[in-house]
Design a protein around this motif. Sequence first.
Motif, PDB file in Angstrom:
ATOM      1  N   ARG A  47    -168.343 -67.933 -49.431  1.00  0.00           N
ATOM      2  CA  ARG A  47    -167.249 -68.573 -48.679  1.00  0.00           C
ATOM      3  C   ARG A  47    -166.433 -67.528 -47.922  1.00  0.00           C
ATOM      4  N   ALA A  48    -166.232 -66.371 -48.548  1.00  0.00           N
ATOM      5  CA  ALA A  48    -165.455 -65.314 -47.896  1.00  0.00           C
ATOM      6  C   ALA A  48    -166.160 -64.802 -46.649  1.00  0.00           C
ATOM      7  N   VAL A  50    -168.301 -66.440 -44.798  1.00  0.00           N
ATOM      8  CA  VAL A  50    -168.210 -67.487 -43.779  1.00  0.00           C
ATOM      9  C   VAL A  50    -166.871 -67.368 -43.052  1.00  0.00           C
ATOM     10  N   HIS A  51    -165.809 -67.144 -43.816  1.00  0.00           N
ATOM     11  CA  HIS A  51    -164.476 -66.970 -43.216  1.00  0.00           C
ATOM     12  C   HIS A  51    -164.460 -65.748 -42.289  1.00  0.00           C
ATOM     13  N   HIS A  53    -166.950 -64.482 -40.618  1.00  0.00           N
ATOM     14  CA  HIS A  53    -167.670 -64.803 -39.383  1.00  0.00           C
ATOM     15  C   HIS A  53    -166.839 -65.722 -38.484  1.00  0.00           C
ATOM     16  N   ARG A  54    -166.221 -66.724 -39.082  1.00  0.00           N
ATOM     17  CA  ARG A  54    -165.413 -67.651 -38.287  1.00  0.00           C
ATOM     18  C   ARG A  54    -164.233 -66.952 -37.632  1.00  0.00           C
ATOM     19  N   SER A  55    -163.773 -65.871 -38.244  1.00  0.00           N
ATOM     20  CA  SER A  55    -162.582 -65.164 -37.762  1.00  0.00           C
ATOM     21  C   SER A  55    -162.923 -64.020 -36.815  1.00  0.00           C
ATOM     22  N   VAL A  63    -157.680 -61.311 -40.889  1.00  0.00           N
ATOM     23  CA  VAL A  63    -158.822 -61.889 -41.605  1.00  0.00           C
ATOM     24  C   VAL A  63    -158.560 -61.845 -43.108  1.00  0.00           C
ATOM     25  N   GLY A  66    -156.065 -64.308 -44.246  1.00  0.00           N
ATOM     26  CA  GLY A  66    -156.661 -65.630 -44.380  1.00  0.00           C
ATOM     27  C   GLY A  66    -157.426 -65.781 -45.686  1.00  0.00           C
ATOM     28  N   LEU A  67    -158.022 -64.677 -46.157  1.00  0.00           N
ATOM     29  CA  LEU A  67    -158.753 -64.709 -47.429  1.00  0.00           C
ATOM     30  C   LEU A  67    -157.823 -64.723 -48.633  1.00  0.00           C
TER      31      LEU A  67
END
Length: 243
Positions: A47-48, A50-51, A53-55, A63, A66-67
Amino acid sequence: MSDIVPIKLVCLDLAGTTVGDIATVERAFAEAIATQGIVPGTGAYARAMVHVHRSRGQPEIDVFRGLFPDNEARAQAANLTFERAYEGALERSGLTPAPGVLEVLDKLRGSDIRLALLTGFSRTTLGRVLGILGWHDKIDLAISPEDAGGRGRPWPDMVLHAVLRLGIPDVRQVAVAGDSESHMLAGRRAGAALVTGILTTSGHSRERLLQGGATHILRSLDDLPELILSDDLGSARTPASAR
């Protein structure tokens, strides 16, 4: 009378667009989050990442914020590890410019267009990157979020900082190019005439680039000079065209 004005400034993304080091960046992110107990092979790690990459394109510290929301100490600790890991990798392996990027820079500079590199790296990390690349004679300016008051993409601040520093009189004379949604958002919010998504193997999809406001999608950075230097500027700036 046409209100089309010629492009005088191109703002280019650094990691992933002009420099092919995304694997190194992602390893540094993985090492950083591992120090906070998020290790490979776990759902939390998946999940981290993925975050991450999205960021893409956002400042590294944002980033990590956000984590680790509501835990600034963890975000800062992870960011410090990231910087040390990334800079250590640079010292060991160096950096490789993206294919054709030097020719693109030379062609644009040869047409009296100013060039600015924008990054989510800290000013210290950016300085190390520039020292390794040796591009001081190929660009006019390199900007980190710290240089623009602390706000990186998707805010427009770094683009507007380049406009002010380089004395560009009209934001319609600006082109922005990058491989993530945040690059597109920053360009549109700054009022740039051309906001160009570059399709890369590690960047965001065509759909996400268009969602961020891309006016154009290019399959390669090699195609950027042709777009910017087109004699038919009105046609070249038709929104959401793709090549």
